[in-house]
Each structure stands twice: as structure tokens, then as C-alpha cells.
Design an enzyme around this catalytic site. Structure first.
Site, PDB file in Angstrom:
ATOM      1  N   HIS A   1       0.887  -1.168   0.000  1.00 34.40           N
ATOM      2  CA  HIS A   1       0.000   0.000   0.000  1.00 34.40           C
ATOM      3  C   HIS A   1       0.926   1.219   0.000  1.00 34.40           C
ATOM      4  CE1 HIS A   1      -2.427  -2.932   2.390  1.00 34.40           C
ATOM      5  NE2 HIS A   1      -3.457  -2.386   1.800  1.00 34.40           N
TER       6      HIS A   1
ATOM      7  N   ASP B   1       2.210   2.027   3.427  1.00 31.40           N
ATOM      8  CA  ASP B   1       3.171   1.120   4.091  1.00 31.40           C
ATOM      9  C   ASP B   1       4.580   1.578   3.778  1.00 31.40           C
ATOM     10  OD1 ASP B   1       0.954  -0.575   4.339  1.00 31.40           O
ATOM     11  OD2 ASP B   1       1.539  -1.743   2.578  1.00 31.40           O
TER      12      ASP B   1
HETATM   13  C1  XUL Z   1      -7.486  -6.561   4.140  1.00 31.02           C
HETATM   14  C2  XUL Z   1      -6.706  -6.953   2.968  1.00 31.02           C
HETATM   15  C3  XUL Z   1      -5.869  -5.889   2.350  1.00 31.02           C
HETATM   16  C4  XUL Z   1      -5.788  -5.958   0.870  1.00 31.02           C
HETATM   17  C5  XUL Z   1      -5.051  -4.813   0.249  1.00 31.02           C
HETATM   18  O1  XUL Z   1      -8.255  -7.573   4.698  1.00 31.02           O
HETATM   19  O2  XUL Z   1      -6.728  -8.093   2.558  1.00 31.02           O
HETATM   20  O3  XUL Z   1      -4.624  -5.943   2.937  1.00 31.02           O
HETATM   21  O4  XUL Z   1      -5.180  -7.137   0.460  1.00 31.02           O
HETATM   22  O5  XUL Z   1      -5.547  -3.589   0.611  1.00 31.02           O
END
Ligand code: XUL
Ligand code: CO
Length: 438
Positions: free
Chosen positions: A102, A105
Site C-alpha cells: 500500500h 506502508d
Molecule cells: C485486508 C486486505 C488488504 C488488501 C489490500 O483484509 O486483505 O490488505 O489485500 O488492501
């Protein structure tokens, strides 16, 4: 080879199933051919930056339990760079070719919007150099549209247009970052794209907003020539009470309804499937049947707990079932198996991260080998083919090809013998699968 944060650990090697070395692969042999592809080409493993590099063991009852050496720097940008260095060292030592992140992150938020944008650019440059020197690639990028309190009532589906615009701007930057790093996909997971109560919610308006939000991204993708695959990751709830991308079927309907179906595939997560009351393989099968299985978040839940525990996959039965579906559709294309999984709060050492990934990689390598053999021996496919064979002739063929109307069907039934139903042989098939797993 990078060697700063995992100093006591050498590159993990394949030693075969009789090895007793906990720091070796027993089944995952990167270059071993399974059918026409190597294990690495089939499995396309990825490390999830948020859990493995940023995870602190914090839960709703307790403070962080895990301290990482790459989080020691005082300056937030230095800390982000060191964390990226640690990610690449982990990837190299595991022999994993891909990672996912993300935006939030990998780079810290600044005081202002523009500072945040610049922070991301700085870290993307750093990641780009590391990708070049190690050969590691980006499986997908995404935007964190759930952590910042402004998104507490949704991002794309916020009732506040300014917040929706803010989220859209964030997505633009996250797509830019993903493109800059040669990301092979871009994921949308709408953790807060849902509602808490219908008392304050215009559900139709929010769904239309979400569609507009995704159309903006599709248009931008075309405009900048980003060739990665867009993926949506269904999840029924958590953090929202009800999320609009509830499961694969709901998401596929939404994409069709709003003319988005041609631009998206699905990223199916095992633990999200079980939260939706489905099995992992059910969600994979629904996505695959629609030609929309694009990637997988490889983890598992705990069926005794009703939340997203995000554990590393260890269940060979599940990995076998998953790999059967993936092999049957000839792989995941640009997608992969991303370990969206975290070590337990009590697994506090750096080495626990290594054990966790070795376990997940071996579980999927075993699943791949078993699934390949089952498919090669045609044990299930022959049975299934025969089970539906009455559709190859007579009334079955006529109905399926649209050549019989209801009157004709009735005429045929009135002249035919009583239907004879054959056994589905479920227990025999379960025994066969178990004999392959053993
Ligand atoms: C949350 C989840 C996230 C997604 C990306 O449950 O799975 O981490 O994979 O935003
Ligand atoms: Co996920």
C-alpha cells in the site's frame, strides 16, 4: 546479496522432503518443472509489505509486541528507506520474486497533501534502485484508503465529496507509483467502502459513487498507458459492517451493472472467502468460471474465530484445491500468490517471518504437485465429464443449444422413461483426493 537485517540467515535452499532443517524448503524447488512451467512460474509468490515489514503484533487488546531492527531510525524517510532495504533482503533470502504494497506502508504521510505525495515519490525512487539491483518485481500496488480517520465513513463511497476527491487523488498517485515500478497489477480493496447503518446511508448513491470512482481510475490508466491488470479484492465486512465488494459473485454483478467488467479481474483472498461464508475454493471457482480470477491473497483464517486472522497458509487440502482451479485456468496470468498473512502476536523474532514464508511456500508447492498429478491422471475430470454426459445428446443437447421450447421438452418427457439419477460418489472422490495427498 543484501545482508544487514537478517544477518544470521543464509539464502533458504531446497533440501527435499526428508530434510529436518527448519530453514530449508522441503517441497518448493524454484526451478523444478511441473508440466510445462517451473514452480516459480506457476506460483509467482509475493511478500506483503504491510504485514511482513510493517506488522507490529498490535491487536485491539494490546500494544505492539514485535520490534524490528529496520524501524529504529528517527527520521521517517530514513526509516522508510531502511524498511524497504529490509524488504528486499527478505525477498532475496527467501528467493521470492515479487512484493506488494500500500502507498502508506512504504512511505509516511507528511504534514500536507503535497508532502505526502513527495514522500511517496522519494521512496519509489529508492525501491526502483533496489528492484534494479536485485531483479525483484512488483506484483501489485494499492492505496491505503482506510487508515486515515478522514476515511472513517468511506473513501470512494464517503458521503463527503471532498473526501471522495481526496481518495481519488491518492489513488492517482498510487497508480503512478505502481506504473513507475513496473507493477504487473493494481488492487482495489475497499475496507471502508460499505456502511455501518442504513439509517444514515443512501446505498444506491454510494454504489454509483464507487462506480464513478473506479471509472476515473480506468480512464486514468488508459490515459497514462499503465498496462497492469486492475483487480478488485472482495471482502464481506471488517472494518465496515457491510462492504459493497462482499464476495466474488456480488463484485462481478457490480462490475457488470456499472460497465466496469472489461477492466477488472478479481484478487481472491482465502480468509475473506471464509468470512463471507464460502470456502476458499468456492470463491476461486466463481471468479475462474467468469474468466475473472486474476490473483490470490494466499492466507487462511481460523474457522473458530470470526475475524480476519490472516494466518500463513499451511493446509495442504486447501492449497491442493486452490491449485487445481489455478492450473485448470492455465495459471494466474499477471497475478500471483501474495502472502497477505502475518505472524502471530507471540511470534516476536525476525526468524519467525522466515519460518512463516517457508511454510506458506512449501504448502503451495505441495498443493501444486498434488493438483498437477490429479489433473494429469484425470481422476476428477473423467468423472465430471461422465456426470454431465447426458447433455451431449438428445434432450440435454437440445435444451442447451436453445433448440427445444417448453412444449417440446414436455412432449419429450411424456414419451420418455422415468429419469434415473446416478450417484454423485462424493465419498469415493474424497478418498481418491486423500490418497493423492498422502
Ligand atoms: C485486508 C486486505 C488488504 C488488501 C489490500 O483484509 O486483505 O490488505 O489485500 O488492501
Ligand atoms: Co488481502
Amino acid at each position: 546479496m543484501l545482508n544487514k537485517f537478517f544477518k544470521d540467515i543464509n539464502q533458504i535452499q531446497f533440501e527435499g522432503k526428508n530434510s529436518k532443517n527448519p530453514l530449508a524448503f522441503k517441497y518448493y524447488d524454484k526451478d523444478q518443472k511441473v508440466g510445462d512451467k517451473t514452480m516459480a512460474e506457476h506460483l509467482r509468490f509475493s511478500v506483503a509489505f504491510w504485514h511482513s515489514l510493517m506488522g507490529s503484533g498490535r491487536d485491539i487488546f494490546g500494544d505492539p509486541s514485535i520490534k524490528r531492527a529496520w524501524h529504529n531510525a528517527k527520521d521517517p524517510i530514513d526509516k522508510a528507506k531502511e524498511t524497504m532495504d529490509a524488504a528486499f533482503e527478505l525477498l532475496q533470502k527467501l528467493g521470492v520474486d515479487y512484493y506488494c504494497f500500500h502507498d502508506r506502508d512504504i512511505a509516511p504521510e507528511g504534514e500536507t497533501y503535497l508532502q505526502t505525495v513527495n514522500n511517496l515519490k522519494t521512496i519509489v525512487e529508492h525501491a526502483k534502485e533496489l528492484q534494479k539491483s536485485t531483479g525483484v518485481k512488483l506484483l501489485w500496488g494499492t492505496a491505503n484508503l482506510f487508515g486515515n480517520p478522514i476515511y472513517s465513513q468511506g473513501a470512494g463511497t464517503s458521503p463527503n465529496a471532498h473526501v471522495m476527491a481526496f481518495a481519488a487523488a491518492q489513488v492517482k498517485n498510487a497508480i503512478d507509483a505502481t506504473k513507475e515500478l513496473g507493477g504487473e497489477n493494481y488492487v482495489f480493496w475497499g475496507g471502508r467502502e460499505g456502511y455501518e447503518t442504513l439509517l444514515n446511508t443512501d446505498l444506491k448513491h454510494e454504489q454509483e459513487q464507487m462506480a464513478k470512482f473506479l471509472h476515473l481510475a480506468v480512464d486514468y490508466k488508459k490515459e497514462i498507458g499503465f498496462t497492469g491488470q486492475f483487480l478488485i479484492e472482495p471482502k464481506p465486512a471488517e472494518p465496515s459492517k457491510h462492504q459493497y465488494d462482499f464476495d466474488a459473485a456480488t463484485t462481478l454483478y457490480f462490475l457488470k451493472e456499472y460497465n466496469l467488467i472489461d477492466y477488472f479481474k478479481l484478487n481472491i483472498e482465502a480468509n475473506h472467502a471464509t468470512l463471507a461464508g464460502h470456502s476458499f475454493e468456492h470463491e476461486l471457482a466463481v471468479a475462474s468460471a467468469a474468466g475473472k480470477l486474476g490473483s490470490v491473497d494466499a492466507n487462511r483464517g481460523d474457522l473458530l474465530l470470526g475475524w480476519d486472522t490472516d494466518q500463513f497458509p499451511t493446509d495442504i487440502y486447501q492449497t491442493t484445491m486452490a491449485m487445481m482451479i489455478i492450473l485448470k485456468q492455465n495459471g494466474l496470468g499477471s497475478g500471483g500468490l501474495n502472502f497477505d498473512a502475518k505472524v502471530r502476536r507471540s511470534s516476536t523474532d525476525t526468524i519467525d517471518l522466515i519460518h512463516a514464508h517457508i511454510g506458506g511456500m512449501d504448502a503451495f508447492a505441495r498443493g501444486l504437485l498434488i493438483a498437477h498429478k490429479i489433473i494429469e491422471d484425470k481422476v476428477l475430470s473423467d468423472f465430471i465429464e461422465k456426470r454431465y454426459s447426458s447433455f451431449n445428446s438428445e434432450i440435454g443437447k437440445k435444451i442447451m443449444s436453445g433448440k427445444a421450447d417448453l412444449r417440446e421438452v414436455e412432449k419429450w418427457v411424456s414419451q420418455a422413461e422415468k429419469p434415473i439419477l446416478e450417484s454423485g460418489r462424493q465419498e469415493m472422490l474424497e478418498n481418491i483426493i486423500n490418497s493423492y495427498i498422502c
